[in-house]
Scaffold this motif. Structure first.
Motif, PDB file in Angstrom:
ATOM      1  N   ILE B 143     -15.970  -7.212  13.271  1.00  0.00           N
ATOM      2  CA  ILE B 143     -16.139  -7.058  11.823  1.00  0.00           C
ATOM      3  C   ILE B 143     -16.586  -5.624  11.575  1.00  0.00           C
ATOM      4  O   ILE B 143     -17.703  -5.241  11.914  1.00  0.00           O
ATOM      5  N   THR B 144     -15.689  -4.843  11.003  1.00  0.00           N
ATOM      6  CA  THR B 144     -16.017  -3.424  10.766  1.00  0.00           C
ATOM      7  C   THR B 144     -16.873  -3.296   9.505  1.00  0.00           C
ATOM      8  O   THR B 144     -16.910  -4.213   8.670  1.00  0.00           O
ATOM      9  N   PRO B 145     -17.546  -2.146   9.333  1.00  0.00           N
ATOM     10  CA  PRO B 145     -18.264  -1.912   8.076  1.00  0.00           C
ATOM     11  C   PRO B 145     -17.310  -1.996   6.879  1.00  0.00           C
ATOM     12  O   PRO B 145     -17.692  -2.461   5.809  1.00  0.00           O
ATOM     13  N   GLU B 146     -16.064  -1.578   7.092  1.00  0.00           N
ATOM     14  CA  GLU B 146     -15.077  -1.670   6.012  1.00  0.00           C
ATOM     15  C   GLU B 146     -14.906  -3.122   5.555  1.00  0.00           C
ATOM     16  O   GLU B 146     -14.784  -3.412   4.363  1.00  0.00           O
ATOM     17  N   MET B 147     -14.863  -4.023   6.528  1.00  0.00           N
ATOM     18  CA  MET B 147     -14.689  -5.452   6.191  1.00  0.00           C
ATOM     19  C   MET B 147     -15.920  -5.986   5.466  1.00  0.00           C
ATOM     20  O   MET B 147     -15.804  -6.777   4.520  1.00  0.00           O
ATOM     21  N   LEU B 197      -6.273  -3.936   4.918  1.00  0.00           N
ATOM     22  CA  LEU B 197      -7.362  -3.089   4.442  1.00  0.00           C
ATOM     23  C   LEU B 197      -6.924  -1.654   4.727  1.00  0.00           C
ATOM     24  O   LEU B 197      -7.144  -1.143   5.834  1.00  0.00           O
ATOM     25  N   PRO B 198      -6.232  -1.033   3.773  1.00  0.00           N
ATOM     26  CA  PRO B 198      -5.650   0.296   4.058  1.00  0.00           C
ATOM     27  C   PRO B 198      -6.758   1.330   4.189  1.00  0.00           C
ATOM     28  O   PRO B 198      -7.553   1.495   3.274  1.00  0.00           O
ATOM     29  N   ALA B 199      -6.815   1.991   5.340  1.00  0.00           N
ATOM     30  CA  ALA B 199      -7.963   2.861   5.612  1.00  0.00           C
ATOM     31  C   ALA B 199      -7.609   3.885   6.677  1.00  0.00           C
ATOM     32  O   ALA B 199      -8.097   3.822   7.810  1.00  0.00           O
ATOM     33  N   ASN B 200      -6.804   4.846   6.326  1.00  0.00           N
ATOM     34  CA  ASN B 200      -6.451   5.917   7.267  1.00  0.00           C
ATOM     35  C   ASN B 200      -7.733   6.607   7.744  1.00  0.00           C
ATOM     36  O   ASN B 200      -8.612   6.924   6.946  1.00  0.00           O
ATOM     37  N   ILE B 201      -7.820   6.825   9.028  1.00  0.00           N
ATOM     38  CA  ILE B 201      -9.013   7.491   9.581  1.00  0.00           C
ATOM     39  C   ILE B 201      -9.163   8.914   9.048  1.00  0.00           C
ATOM     40  O   ILE B 201     -10.247   9.486   9.116  1.00  0.00           O
TER      41      ILE B 201
END
Lengths: 597, 597
Positions: B143-147, B197-201
């Protein structure tokens, strides 16, 4: 002459719509007005010309868009139906107005400046013992000229262009639109109570139209002054303006000054049926004091308006005394004006609504003039939270009872519906209405599918309107972007009408109406072939489409350009696709290209 | 300094929305930006005050609406996600740009005036052998911080106001929105491929958001210049402007000058994910000559844009050579720009599309930056007549195949959909898409439900958008009123966003989303209680609602009036209904009032 002063103020928008010609399609006894949009030729890449069939569209605008007609609002429109009415031999011309209030207004010399040649002091009424409604005739097996007019009108000449529009398969949820509407079909739908043809014998100026789910979906535009604004001249122009853009009926909801005279002007100049809510005027007569309303005042108002020529009355007779406690649980109470007035009256007098208890008598009056009744839903929900609640559906059941009573009196009847309904609850409204009201036509206000977009309620409601129109609603009452915020102006009226026209048309398409499909097909063909002027002419609102195009590419030459400013020349997919089409047509399909997948 | 010249041109709209406060809701590792609308007290008829709970709404506007934030477009937004990305330890900072074109642009001193502090010459990329997509993490059970951010964001604090919105029952057609979204639920939906969850690094500035049918319906706004108009400054402002009104993502569809630099500016200043169609820029690189397009140029473009931080690419890889003959029967051919370009390329080269044949390689590139793929429907119908045809559905089948390939590479995938579809054919699109594409999120353009209303296509398409959103589409691409006519201006963009916001919200309501219901409930309560300022603040577009109200009743006192100019004081049903409510509450229900019926 004082009369002229006010008359000079009335300026009515006239003239043909861009690229359009008024035509009259002949029947046995009628000549039906339609609008023909002529299209330019398609020009091949190699310069060869191919002609495009004109598109004939339904035309609500009346004689005003006929260049041979010179409007004179002081005289009103020609009496298209007068002879038909007389020929039936079942009406008599009265020696005087039957309404006490009508006589009082006429006797009031202070109002002389509001009167002109068109004021009728000898209205028509059914001879004793006769019923003069289209429903009555239909049940006798009589096909009236009005019915013949409607049949031709609904077909929009689409029998002449049969092949092109066989493609589209609609889904009608029980509606069945025949390929060709016959006068007999019109008669049978009216006889079954599935459609109404609003046609007050005192409004011979109106062009016959029909409201029913086996016909084109219709739209209504509300106009009328409020105590805070507007004049007679403005409201007459607003009525004609609304029909210019496609309103199938107009409702005069005036609550301001000189309601009687405002209505007279609107009716005499309206080519479409006119509806009202007589309760509003009755309330004005008692100076806004709900407690002073009486059956006698209301009854006199019905007769006054019936003799002016109003084609349908909204009557909130379904809101019963016993329903009122059901609204106490609601978030937004009673949001129908008529409903709120009657609920107040019942509560003050601790008595059943006089609209409900006198409904038979109401029907007897209406059947003498062929005024249709639109049974109002005084308890329609005013918010998403109140949709489909106990109060609403309890009232709907009563609306069904009343519909049966009207039907027994040969009074044409439609049922009003919501309001504010989230999408997942729309279908239940339609199904219950058809079931409880014996398939009487449904006439809804939107519904709005969300409450959170004031300023955009023409859109929140057009979503619900398109859906419920598809599901079987026969007429959609427009909502303008000013809803909940203020009185709409002329531009708002136009935008509201166009928005509802597109929603109704989307419903017609979804139901599989061949003529609806034909117009979309022609528009898209014009678009693909960069026939810009044809696109503008086929648009519901040519003027706006042209204006938007010209904002970025105003030059005349760009009306022939194979692109627009949205993508520019090199990124225009239509342009690329056409070139590709020509390329592939010019040679055999490339090797290896198969449909095997 | 030359650089300052251009920078001075960029003015970004800033400041809180009326009546709103930016709040940050804390999670374990994140602080989630939301907008809280504080409401005034309800005042009883007897003067007693009752407080109203504030309404917390989803906020796409980024730091720009935080009064403590001072925007500097030359520096770009703060890098919210930078540390999270670094902490995962699976990326490396590159010594130089990987794209030849990117290096060339950077070396071009004539472009110096278009560059500022934010230009990044050392982008991130996955370490060798690593995949850095949210899908990859989700599948590892991480579970990433983004999630976590997304879970809190989707809830909109509605756990704090539970009771009020249990009323509304939605219908989800297989979608199931939990009462409370947990981070684990977010992870599981991403892992299942039902959400992305679109999130280009390389776009650490973006606030995490999710696209999937078990979440709020999202909307996209297209911006970007065309060869005929607009500057970088205008496009940056347009992007921020679109998010101010609710755009969940923006697509930069520039086809004009300095596409590379325009995009850099947009990405660095965008708080929402940015999408592009790389093919447009590839075509620019070969001066618009489709025949000169090559896989190498396209590949370099993907890398160039991935290293700038684009979050998702539309790739029209599903249009195969063999599909092209299927379009010959169509009325309007190929109307997708990307589709038309690729169809041309295949036809000229008599060869399979390089997007299709290189799709695995494309996925390998995307997985190194976490760029999501939006598989474009190059064969979407461009007219009602072409809806749901053989060409469209043949391509859809290929989109499903490609979705599986992307999935195997841990690339997040969504599927693009139509276009122009009459209402009765919308559901088939949704059901086929879910079936053929293994429930990958659907992302549609409208669809327009009729072709005949150019100038009003924000509305014709919002009808279709609301319906397909309800049926399960996860993101709706907006259409402005200029569609088919020209490039939208700033006001058109705003109107398009609000229109789609209301359509998406209507879909959320119909699906039964508790937070959606809460906002409608609060709006209607404010309306019923004549809390005008609260109504304006709760509206999707406060400014327009206030402006319309004030057109007829501008005085400050009228913001407290118990009526508006639509009906005036004596005909206001809400006013009458409230008085009635108070009357009935003050006494026992009237004798004889029962619910017996």
């Amino acid at each position: 002459m004082k009369a002229k002063e006010n008359a000079a103020d009335v300026t009515i928008t006239q003239g043909a719509l861009p690229g359009s010609e008024k035509i009259y399609v002949k029947g046995d006894r009628v000549a039906v007005a339609m609008r023909r949009i002529d299209l330019s030729d398609t020009i091949d890449e190699d310069g060869k010309r191919h002609s495009n069939e004109p598109v004939v569209v339904y035309d609500t605008s009346g004689p005003y868009t006929d260049p041979n007609y010179q409007a004179d609002p002081r005289k009103g429109l020609p009496k298209l139906r007068a002879q038909w009415i007389e020929d039936r031999g079942d009406v008599e011309r009265l020696k005087d107005l039957s309404s006490a209030y009508g006589r009082m207004r006429r006797a009031d010399t202070r109002l002389d400046h509001l009167r002109f040649e068109h004021i009728e002091s000898h209205p028509l009424r059914a001879k004793a013992g006769k019923r003069v409604s289209q429903l009555h005739y239909a049940r006798q097996g009589i096909i009236t000229p009005e019915m013949e007019y409607v049949a031709i009108r609904e077909n929009q000449c689409c029998d002449q262009i049969r092949e092109a529009y066989k493609k589209e398969k609609g889904e009608g949820f029980g509606a069945h639109i025949p390929d060709l509407i016959t006068p007999e079909f019109v008669r049978s739908e009216i006889a079954a109570g599935r459609a109404i043809l609003p046609a007050n014998i005192n409004h011979p100026e109106s062009e016959p139209m029909i409201i029913g789910r086996n016909f084109l979906v219709k739209i209504n535009a509300n106009i009328g002054n409020s105590p805070l604004s507007s004049t007679i001249a403005e409201e007459v122009e607003k009525a004609v303006w609304a029909t210019r853009w496609g309103a199938d009926t107009v409702m005069d909801l005036s609550t301001g000054k000189n309601i009687h005279e405002t209505r007279e002007w609107i009716v005499r100049n309206s080519p479409v049926p006119v509806g009202t809510v007589p309760l509003y005027q009755a309330l004005e007569k008692v100076k806004g004091k709900t407690e002073d309303l009486t059956w006698d005042i209301y009854r006199d108002t019905l007769i006054e308006q019936a003799e002016q020529g109003v084609d349908y009355f909204t009557i909130h007779a379904g809101l019963r005394w016993q329903h009122i406690p059901l609204t106490m649980k609601r978030l937004t109470g009673i949001v129908s004006r008529g409903g709120a007035i009657m609920a107040h009256w019942c509560t003050i007098h601790k008595q059943e609504s006089f609209l409900y208890s006198h409904f038979e008598e109401i029907c007897e009056i209406l059947s003498q003039y062929d005024v249709a009744v639109s049974i109002g839903d005084g308890l329609r929900p005013g918010s998403i939270a109140d949709a489909n609640d106990e109060a609403q559906f309890a009232e709907l059941k009563t609306l069904g009872e009343l519909a049966r009573i009207a039907d027994q009196h040969d009074v044409q009847v439609i049922i009003e519906g919501p309001g504010h309904v989230p999408m997942q609850k729309i279908r239940e409204n339609m199904e219950l209405q058809l079931d409880l009201c014996n398939e009487a036509p449904f006439y809804t206000l939107g519904p709005l599918v969300t409450d959170i977009a004031p300023g955009y309620d023409h859109i929140t409601s057009a979503i619900g309107a398109a859906m419920i129109g598809w599901l079987g609603t026969s007429m959609l009452c427009y909502v303008t972007r000013k809803e909940h915020l203020g009185l709409p102006n002329r531009e708002d009226v136009k935008e509201g009408v166009i928005t509802y026209k597109l929603a109704a048309h989307a419903a017609d398409l979804a139901k599989g109406h061949p003529a609806a499909y034909w117009r979309d097909w022609s528009m898209s063909k014009a678009r693909y072939e960069f026939r810009w002027m044809d696109q503008f002419h086929l648009a519901l609102d040519s003027e706006t489409a042209l204006k938007f195009h010209d904002e970025t590419l105003p030059a005349e030459g760009h009306k022939k350009a194979h692109f627009c400013s949205m993508c520019g020349e090199h990124f225009c997919s239509m342009r690329a696709s056409r070139q590709l089409h020509d390329k592939i047509e010019g040679e055999a399909p490339a090797v290896g290209v198969t449909n095997e997948e």
